[in-house]
Structure formats: structure tokens, C-alpha cells
Design a protein around this motif. Structure first.
Motif, PDB file in Angstrom:
ATOM      1  N   SER A 190      36.590   8.442  39.629  1.00  0.00           N
ATOM      2  CA  SER A 190      36.471   7.003  39.884  1.00  0.00           C
ATOM      3  C   SER A 190      36.865   6.666  41.319  1.00  0.00           C
ATOM      4  CB  SER A 190      37.352   6.214  38.901  1.00  0.00           C
ATOM      5  OG  SER A 190      36.923   6.421  37.572  1.00  0.00           O
ATOM      6  N   PHE A 191      37.957   7.297  41.792  1.00  0.00           N
ATOM      7  CA  PHE A 191      38.350   7.076  43.181  1.00  0.00           C
ATOM      8  C   PHE A 191      37.283   7.617  44.140  1.00  0.00           C
ATOM      9  CE2 PHE A 191      42.811   7.140  41.361  1.00  0.00           C
ATOM     10  CZ  PHE A 191      43.010   5.790  41.550  1.00  0.00           C
ATOM     11  N   ALA A 192      36.704   8.756  43.805  1.00  0.00           N
ATOM     12  CA  ALA A 192      35.632   9.310  44.636  1.00  0.00           C
ATOM     13  C   ALA A 192      34.433   8.366  44.661  1.00  0.00           C
ATOM     14  CB  ALA A 192      35.222  10.681  44.105  1.00  0.00           C
ATOM     15  N   TRP A 193      34.126   7.777  43.515  1.00  0.00           N
ATOM     16  CA  TRP A 193      33.009   6.811  43.467  1.00  0.00           C
ATOM     17  C   TRP A 193      33.305   5.612  44.360  1.00  0.00           C
ATOM     18  CZ3 TRP A 193      32.883   1.682  42.055  1.00  0.00           C
ATOM     19  CH2 TRP A 193      31.611   1.111  41.947  1.00  0.00           C
ATOM     20  N   ALA A 194      34.537   5.129  44.368  1.00  0.00           N
ATOM     21  CA  ALA A 194      34.909   3.990  45.218  1.00  0.00           C
ATOM     22  C   ALA A 194      34.706   4.334  46.686  1.00  0.00           C
ATOM     23  CB  ALA A 194      36.358   3.593  44.945  1.00  0.00           C
ATOM     24  N   ALA A 195      35.110   5.532  47.096  1.00  0.00           N
ATOM     25  CA  ALA A 195      34.912   5.947  48.490  1.00  0.00           C
ATOM     26  C   ALA A 195      33.421   6.046  48.815  1.00  0.00           C
ATOM     27  CB  ALA A 195      35.607   7.285  48.737  1.00  0.00           C
ATOM     28  N   PHE A 196      32.646   6.594  47.881  1.00  0.00           N
ATOM     29  CA  PHE A 196      31.201   6.717  48.097  1.00  0.00           C
ATOM     30  C   PHE A 196      30.551   5.331  48.179  1.00  0.00           C
ATOM     31  CE2 PHE A 196      26.841   7.109  46.504  1.00  0.00           C
ATOM     32  CZ  PHE A 196      26.344   8.094  47.350  1.00  0.00           C
ATOM     33  N   ALA A 197      30.975   4.400  47.326  1.00  0.00           N
ATOM     34  CA  ALA A 197      30.409   3.050  47.332  1.00  0.00           C
ATOM     35  C   ALA A 197      30.719   2.335  48.641  1.00  0.00           C
ATOM     36  CB  ALA A 197      30.953   2.252  46.145  1.00  0.00           C
ATOM     37  N   VAL A 198      31.952   2.483  49.141  1.00  0.00           N
ATOM     38  CA  VAL A 198      32.307   1.862  50.424  1.00  0.00           C
ATOM     39  C   VAL A 198      31.442   2.416  51.538  1.00  0.00           C
ATOM     40  CG1 VAL A 198      34.130   1.642  52.155  1.00  0.00           C
ATOM     41  CG2 VAL A 198      34.655   1.298  49.741  1.00  0.00           C
ATOM     42  N   ALA A 199      31.221   3.730  51.521  1.00  0.00           N
ATOM     43  CA  ALA A 199      30.392   4.350  52.556  1.00  0.00           C
ATOM     44  C   ALA A 199      28.956   3.832  52.504  1.00  0.00           C
ATOM     45  CB  ALA A 199      30.414   5.872  52.396  1.00  0.00           C
ATOM     46  N   MET A 200      28.393   3.694  51.324  1.00  0.00           N
ATOM     47  CA  MET A 200      27.012   3.226  51.209  1.00  0.00           C
ATOM     48  C   MET A 200      26.891   1.750  51.598  1.00  0.00           C
ATOM     49  SD  MET A 200      25.469   5.923  50.440  1.00  0.00           S
ATOM     50  CE  MET A 200      23.842   5.226  50.217  1.00  0.00           C
ATOM     51  N   ILE A 201      27.897   0.942  51.265  1.00  0.00           N
ATOM     52  CA  ILE A 201      27.861  -0.480  51.621  1.00  0.00           C
ATOM     53  C   ILE A 201      27.975  -0.662  53.131  1.00  0.00           C
ATOM     54  CG2 ILE A 201      29.109  -2.665  51.443  1.00  0.00           C
ATOM     55  CD1 ILE A 201      29.812  -1.884  48.566  1.00  0.00           C
ATOM     56  N   THR A 202      28.888   0.082  53.761  1.00  0.00           N
ATOM     57  CA  THR A 202      29.000  -0.021  55.220  1.00  0.00           C
ATOM     58  C   THR A 202      27.728   0.459  55.917  1.00  0.00           C
ATOM     59  OG1 THR A 202      30.076   2.155  55.255  1.00  0.00           O
ATOM     60  CG2 THR A 202      31.505   0.211  55.204  1.00  0.00           C
ATOM     61  N   ASP A 203      27.009   1.378  55.269  1.00  0.00           N
ATOM     62  CA  ASP A 203      25.739   1.830  55.840  1.00  0.00           C
ATOM     63  C   ASP A 203      24.738   0.679  55.919  1.00  0.00           C
ATOM     64  OD1 ASP A 203      23.629   3.383  56.753  1.00  0.00           O
ATOM     65  OD2 ASP A 203      23.012   3.949  54.728  1.00  0.00           O
ATOM     66  N   LEU A 204      24.794  -0.231  54.968  1.00  0.00           N
ATOM     67  CA  LEU A 204      23.897  -1.391  54.989  1.00  0.00           C
ATOM     68  C   LEU A 204      24.308  -2.402  56.052  1.00  0.00           C
ATOM     69  CD1 LEU A 204      23.509  -1.993  51.137  1.00  0.00           C
ATOM     70  CD2 LEU A 204      21.935  -0.785  52.654  1.00  0.00           C
ATOM     71  N   PHE A 205      25.620  -2.540  56.269  1.00  0.00           N
ATOM     72  CA  PHE A 205      26.096  -3.602  57.149  1.00  0.00           C
ATOM     73  C   PHE A 205      26.100  -3.215  58.627  1.00  0.00           C
ATOM     74  CE2 PHE A 205      27.838  -5.439  53.244  1.00  0.00           C
ATOM     75  CZ  PHE A 205      27.529  -6.763  53.429  1.00  0.00           C
ATOM     76  N   ASP A 206      26.424  -1.960  58.947  1.00  0.00           N
ATOM     77  CA  ASP A 206      26.588  -1.623  60.366  1.00  0.00           C
ATOM     78  C   ASP A 206      25.274  -1.711  61.123  1.00  0.00           C
ATOM     79  OD1 ASP A 206      25.343   0.571  59.321  1.00  0.00           O
ATOM     80  OD2 ASP A 206      26.722   2.052  60.136  1.00  0.00           O
ATOM     81  N   GLY A 207      24.181  -1.269  60.518  1.00  0.00           N
ATOM     82  CA  GLY A 207      22.891  -1.388  61.193  1.00  0.00           C
ATOM     83  C   GLY A 207      22.469  -2.833  61.374  1.00  0.00           C
ATOM     84  N   HIS A 208      22.722  -3.662  60.347  1.00  0.00           N
ATOM     85  CA  HIS A 208      22.368  -5.081  60.444  1.00  0.00           C
ATOM     86  C   HIS A 208      23.189  -5.766  61.531  1.00  0.00           C
ATOM     87  CE1 HIS A 208      21.236  -9.121  59.187  1.00  0.00           C
ATOM     88  NE2 HIS A 208      22.521  -9.433  59.132  1.00  0.00           N
ATOM     89  N   LEU A 209      24.470  -5.478  61.595  1.00  0.00           N
ATOM     90  CA  LEU A 209      25.320  -6.085  62.622  1.00  0.00           C
ATOM     91  C   LEU A 209      24.894  -5.643  64.018  1.00  0.00           C
ATOM     92  CD1 LEU A 209      28.846  -5.734  60.973  1.00  0.00           C
ATOM     93  CD2 LEU A 209      27.567  -7.845  61.319  1.00  0.00           C
ATOM     94  N   ALA A 210      24.565  -4.357  64.162  1.00  0.00           N
ATOM     95  CA  ALA A 210      24.181  -3.842  65.478  1.00  0.00           C
ATOM     96  C   ALA A 210      22.912  -4.502  65.986  1.00  0.00           C
ATOM     97  CB  ALA A 210      24.005  -2.330  65.415  1.00  0.00           C
ATOM     98  N   ARG A 211      21.938  -4.723  65.099  1.00  0.00           N
ATOM     99  CA  ARG A 211      20.678  -5.342  65.520  1.00  0.00           C
ATOM    100  C   ARG A 211      20.825  -6.844  65.720  1.00  0.00           C
ATOM    101  NH1 ARG A 211      19.004  -1.597  61.622  1.00  0.00           N
ATOM    102  NH2 ARG A 211      19.068  -3.219  60.017  1.00  0.00           N
ATOM    103  N   THR A 212      21.592  -7.489  64.869  1.00  0.00           N
ATOM    104  CA  THR A 212      21.714  -8.950  64.936  1.00  0.00           C
ATOM    105  C   THR A 212      22.508  -9.399  66.158  1.00  0.00           C
ATOM    106  OG1 THR A 212      21.602  -9.070  62.521  1.00  0.00           O
ATOM    107  CG2 THR A 212      22.458 -11.013  63.692  1.00  0.00           C
ATOM    108  N   TYR A 213      23.597  -8.726  66.450  1.00  0.00           N
ATOM    109  CA  TYR A 213      24.496  -9.145  67.531  1.00  0.00           C
ATOM    110  C   TYR A 213      24.387  -8.257  68.769  1.00  0.00           C
ATOM    111  CZ  TYR A 213      26.526 -11.982  63.848  1.00  0.00           C
ATOM    112  OH  TYR A 213      26.700 -12.893  62.835  1.00  0.00           O
TER     113      TYR A 213
END
Length: 298
Positions: free
Chosen positions: A141-164
Motif C-alpha cells: 500500500s505504501f509502495a502504491w502511494a509512492a507510485f501514485a504520487v509519481a504518476m500524478i506529478t508526471d501529469l502536473f510538471d509538464g503542464h506547469l512547464a508549458r503553461t508558465y
């Protein structure tokens, strides 16, 4: 015989010379030069201009007295910076230098920090995934939480880089590495624990690495854009791998099998589509180069 007025006659006396037809205002006086500026219908004096005719009354061209035909000592002409550079040019160069400095200093922006966080989560995820033998539901479960955080940040960092406008050379290199690292670590751990067949791991990782290499091969001809199918593939892979990381049983275990099957199908289909795009892009680039060479030779 009527004499010609002194104001209308030119000569060494330096008398007032009549201006050309259609001009208004006084004509050039001794020691002053006429401006060749674009303003119609008016002949301006050259007082303060950089080029002077000197003392017109004496006929000595190019002498240029300070304050009349030349520039006064210690003064800077409007629009001209010291050293001969114009204010606009200096501002333009300064703006470019400042922009370059900002770009160089923006490595530590939010988008890059999220990418670094994903890279740091890879070893943490592996440690949690294999903790207590790799089959403990709590550790998984803890491993899943780390994996989920990594996948969510993957969605946000590219969007932030292009937008700003936070795109940097570091982000271009580190972002795909972080994506492949977290996904590869999860697949390899699952196959090593016997939860996922090795051929599934080989297909997914082979496709990801192959497409990355293919992008670099054809980059001289253009960039292969990310398609909607590729984004759907990434999302499906993330959901399927996340479901396998969790210790699911019953109907959820059956559901994750079909989600992973859909992810494998999308992986293969989108991979073939990228290969097709690369071939078309390469042929088009070669044709354009040949046409340009023919025009140059012709």
C-alpha cells in the motif's frame, strides 16, 4: 536697376537664405545645418545634431561648432547611449541578456522540482515494494502511494512547464528519464515477484525505449508529437500497474487483468503509429532537403 535684397542672396556674407518653396518657418542661419529628417514642409536646424556643416557663412564645411553644427561636449543625444549605441538597441540587447539569465536561473523551478521528486521516489518505491518479502499488503500500500504520487506529478510538471514557460534543458532530459524509471521499476518488481508475466514487462519497456530512440533518430527531420492515443496509453498503463502493485483479490484482481490487457494493446498500437509517423517524417525531410539542394544548384 532694382537691387536684390540681401536676405534673398546667398554668398559668403552669411546672410539669411530663403527656404525652399512650400516650407514654413525660418531658413537655416549661419552655423546651422538643415535637417534631412522625414518631417514634410519644414526645414529644421541642425543644432544638436551629430553631423554639422560648420560655419556656413565662412563656407568651411565639416568644421561643426559645438552647440551649432556638432554635439555639445558632455551631452548625450536623445536616443543615443554612451559609446554610440542607441537606447532602443541597448534595451533590446539588455532584454535578451536578461531573458537568457532568467532561463539559465530557472532550473530550480516548480516543474523541475516535481521531476526531481519523481526521480527520488524511484528508489523509495523499490524499497517499499520489496519490503518484508514483497507480499506484505501494508508495504504494498505504501509502495502504491509512492507510485501514485509519481504518476500524478508526471501529469502536473509538464503542464506547469508549458503553461508558465518553465521549459529548461534539464527538464527536457530528466522528465522522460523519470517517467521510464518509475514505470520500469514497477514492472520489473512485479515480474520479479511473479505477479506479472515477464513478456508483458518486455513489451511495455521495449516499446518505451524503442520509441525514445526513434525520436532521437528522426529529430533531424522534425519532432514526433505526442498523440491522444499515447496519452491514453500512459494513463491506462499507470492505472493497470497501480492495481497490480496493490494486493488485490477477487473481482478487482480480475479487473486489473483486463486493464493491463488494454494497456498492452494500446502500447503496441501506439508504438506502431509512432513508427509510421517517423517513417513519413523522415521521407518528407529527405524530399525537402533534395528540393532545397536542387533550387540551390539551379
Amino acid at each position: 536697376m532694382t537691387g536684390v535684397p540681401a536676405s534673398a542672396a546667398g554668398g559668403p556674407s552669411g546672410a539669411r537664405r530663403a527656404g525652399p518653396r512650400g516650407t514654413s518657418g525660418p531658413a537655416a542661419e549661419p552655423g546651422e545645418c538643415t535637417s534631412a529628417g522625414p518631417a514634410p514642409g519644414r526645414t529644421g536646424s541642425g543644432r544638436g545634431a551629430g553631423t554639422g556643416t560648420g560655419e556656413a557663412g565662412r563656407g568651411e564645411a565639416g568644421r561643426g561648432e559645438a552647440g551649432r553644427g556638432g554635439t555639445e561636449p558632455g551631452t548625450v543625444q536623445r536616443g543615443v547611449a554612451p559609446g554610440g549605441a542607441t537606447e532602443g538597441g541597448a534595451a533590446g540587447r539588455g532584454g535578451k541578456i536578461a531573458a537568457a539569465a532568467v532561463n539559465q536561473a530557472s532550473v530550480w523551478n516548480v516543474a523541475n522540482l516535481l521531476t526531481m521528486l519523481r526521480l527520488l521516489l524511484v528508489p523509495a518505491f523499490v524499497a517499499l515494494m520489496l519490503g518484508n518479502g514483497g507480499y506484505d499488503p501494508a508495504w504494498r500500500s505504501f509502495a502504491w502511494a509512492a507510485f501514485a504520487v509519481a504518476m500524478i506529478t508526471d501529469l502536473f510538471d509538464g503542464h506547469l512547464a508549458r503553461t508558465y514557460n518553465l521549459v529548461t534543458d534539464f527538464g527536457k532530459i530528466a522528465d522522460p528519464i523519470a517517467d521510464k524509471a518509475i514505470m520500469g521499476a514497477a514492472l520489473i518488481c512485479l515480474s520479479a515477484l511473479g505477479d506479472l508475466p515477464w513478456w508483458v514487462t518486455a513489451v511495455i519497456l521495449g516499446r518505451e525505449l524503442g520509441i525514445t530512440v526513434l525520436r532521437f533518430v528522426v529529430i533531424r527531420y522534425g519532432v514526433i508529437p505526442a498523440s491522444r492515443g499515447g496519452k491514453l496509453k500512459t494513463l491506462t498503463q499507470g492505472v493497470a500497474v497501480g492495481m497490480y502493485v496493490l494486493a488485490l483479490t477477487g473481482p478487482l484482481a480480475t479487473l486489473r487483468f483486463w486493464v493491463m490487457a488494454a494497456a498492452v494493446v494500446l502500447t503496441v498500437v501506439t508504438g506502431l503509429d509512432y513508427v509510421k509517423q517517423a517513417i513519413v517524417l523522415r521521407r518528407r525531410g529527405i524530399a525537402e532537403r533534395r528540393a532545397a539542394l536542387k533550387e540551390t544548384d539551379g
